[in-house]
Design a protein around this motif. Structure first.
Motif, PDB file in Angstrom:
ATOM      1  N   GLY A 112      -0.954   0.083   6.128  1.00 52.02           N
ATOM      2  CA  GLY A 112      -0.763   0.178   7.602  1.00 52.02           C
ATOM      3  C   GLY A 112      -2.343   0.239   6.989  1.00 52.02           C
ATOM      4  N   TRP A 159      -5.324  -2.974   7.577  1.00 52.53           N
ATOM      5  CA  TRP A 159      -6.448  -2.851   8.347  1.00 52.53           C
ATOM      6  C   TRP A 159      -7.554  -3.715   8.121  1.00 52.53           C
ATOM      7  CZ3 TRP A 159     -10.891  -0.793   8.588  1.00 52.53           C
ATOM      8  CH2 TRP A 159     -12.146  -0.827   9.937  1.00 52.53           C
ATOM      9  N   ASP A 191       1.066  -8.209  13.673  1.00 52.06           N
ATOM     10  CA  ASP A 191       0.763  -6.734  13.401  1.00 52.06           C
ATOM     11  C   ASP A 191       1.304  -6.589  11.683  1.00 52.06           C
ATOM     12  OD1 ASP A 191       1.030  -6.254  15.793  1.00 52.06           O
ATOM     13  OD2 ASP A 191       2.974  -5.840  16.169  1.00 52.06           O
ATOM     14  N   GLU A 192       2.121  -6.971  11.405  1.00 50.80           N
ATOM     15  CA  GLU A 192       2.169  -7.287  10.127  1.00 50.80           C
ATOM     16  C   GLU A 192       2.000  -8.207   8.771  1.00 50.80           C
ATOM     17  OE1 GLU A 192       2.929  -4.433   8.223  1.00 50.80           O
ATOM     18  OE2 GLU A 192       2.964  -3.001   9.265  1.00 50.80           O
TER      19      GLU A 192
END
Length: 251
Positions: free
Chosen positions: A35, A39, A93-94
Motif C-alpha cells: 500500500g 500511495w 484502490d488497488e
C-alpha cells in the motif's frame, strides 16, 4: 507555436524531475507493505496530471465517475498516449498493470513496479509466459485488485482503425469479473512519439460497466464498439476546439 514549444519543453523537464522526486520520496516504501508504494504512485500520478494541465494549458474533464464499481475489476481503456498509463491510477484502490519485463529492470522505477506487484511479461518466452500472465492476472483480480489494460496493446494514433487483441477477451473470461470500458481523446494533447503538448480539453469517460459472463466474441464486439464510438466523438470535439484555439488539428 512558439508558446506551445516552450510550454512543452518546460513540462517535459518538470515531468521527469517530478518523477525523480517521487522515486526518492518512495524509498522508505521498500520496507512497507504494498500500500505504501501504491500511495506514492497515485500521488505521483496526480501531481503529473496537475503539472500537465497547469503548464500546457490543458483542461481534463472526467465523465462517468459514478459508474466506477468497487472491488475486483477489469478496466479496458483506449490507448492513444502515455498520459493514461499513469493518469487512471488514482481512481482505483488497488491498480494493477501488465507490462513488459524490461521495465522492471529500470533502476528505482522498475524496482517500484516489482514492489507494487505488477505483472511483468516476458514477451520472448512464448505461450508459457502468456499462461503464467493469465494466471497471475486472474489471481490478483480475484484478490480485489483492479487490472487496467489497453486492449489494443500499444498506443494508436487518433483516428487510426481499431486493433483490439484477443488477449483482452481471454483475460475477461479468465478473471470472471465486471469490465469497465474507458474512452478518451488524450492523443490530441499528448501525441505518441512527439515532443509537443497541445492545449485543449482532454476528455476521459468511464462508460457503462460490462457484466461478467459474456462469451469472448460478444465481449470483444461490445467493448470495442462502446470505446470506439465514445473516443471518436471526443476526438472530434477536441479537433474542433483546437481549430478554434490554434487554427489546426494536432492529430
Amino acid at each position: 507555436m512558439v508558446l506551445i514549444f516552450l510550454r512543452s519543453l518546460i513540462f517535459n523537464v518538470v515531468f521527469y524531475l517530478n518523477t525523480v522526486l517521487w522515486c526518492v520520496i518512495g524509498l522508505p516504501t521498500y520496507l512497507m507493505p504494498r500500500g505504501g508504494i501504491i500511495w506514492v504512485a497515485k500521488t505521483w500520478s496526480k501531481t503529473s496530471v496537475w503539472l500537465f494541465t497547469l503548464i500546457c494549458n490543458v483542461k481534463v474533464e472526467y465523465r462517468g465517475l459514478d459508474r466506477i464499481p468497487e472491488g475486483p475489476l477489469l478496466v479496458a481503456s483506449k490507448h492513444q498516449s502515455a498520459w493514461e498509463t499513469f493518469a487512471l491510477m488514482p481512481f482505483f484502490d488497488e491498480p494493477l498493470f501488465i507490462l513488459k519485463r524490461e521495465l522492471t529492470r529500470i533502476p528505482f522505477f522498475g524496482w517500484y513496479l516489482v514492489k507494487a506487484q505488477m505483472i511483468a511479461l516476458n514477451r520472448k518466452a512464448g505461450g508459457r509466459a502468456l499462461l503464467e500472465m493469465m494466471r497471475r492476472a486472474r489471481d490478483e483480480v480475484r484478490r480485489g485488485r483492479q487490472l487496467i489494460i489497453f486492449p489494443e496493446g500499444t498506443r494508436r494514433p487518433v483516428g487510426a482503425p481499431p486493433d483490439y487483441k484477443v488477449g483482452v477477451s481471454q483475460i475477461y473470461v479468465s478473471c470472471g469479473v465486471t469490465c469497465l470500458p474507458v474512452a478518451l481523446n488524450s492523443g490530441l494533447f499528448w501525441p505518441r512519439h512527439r515532443f509537443l503538448r497541445y492545449p485543449g480539453t482532454l476528455v476521459v469517460e468511464f462508460l457503462e460497466p460490462i457484466p461478467a459472463g459474456l462469451a469472448r466474441d460478444e465481449f470483444t464486439a461490445r467493448v470495442s464498439s462502446v470505446i470506439e464510438t465514445a473516443s471518436n466523438r471526443f476526438a472530434q470535439e477536441g479537433r474542433d476546439e483546437q481549430e478554434r484555439l490554434m487554427g489546426f488539428s494536432a492529430s
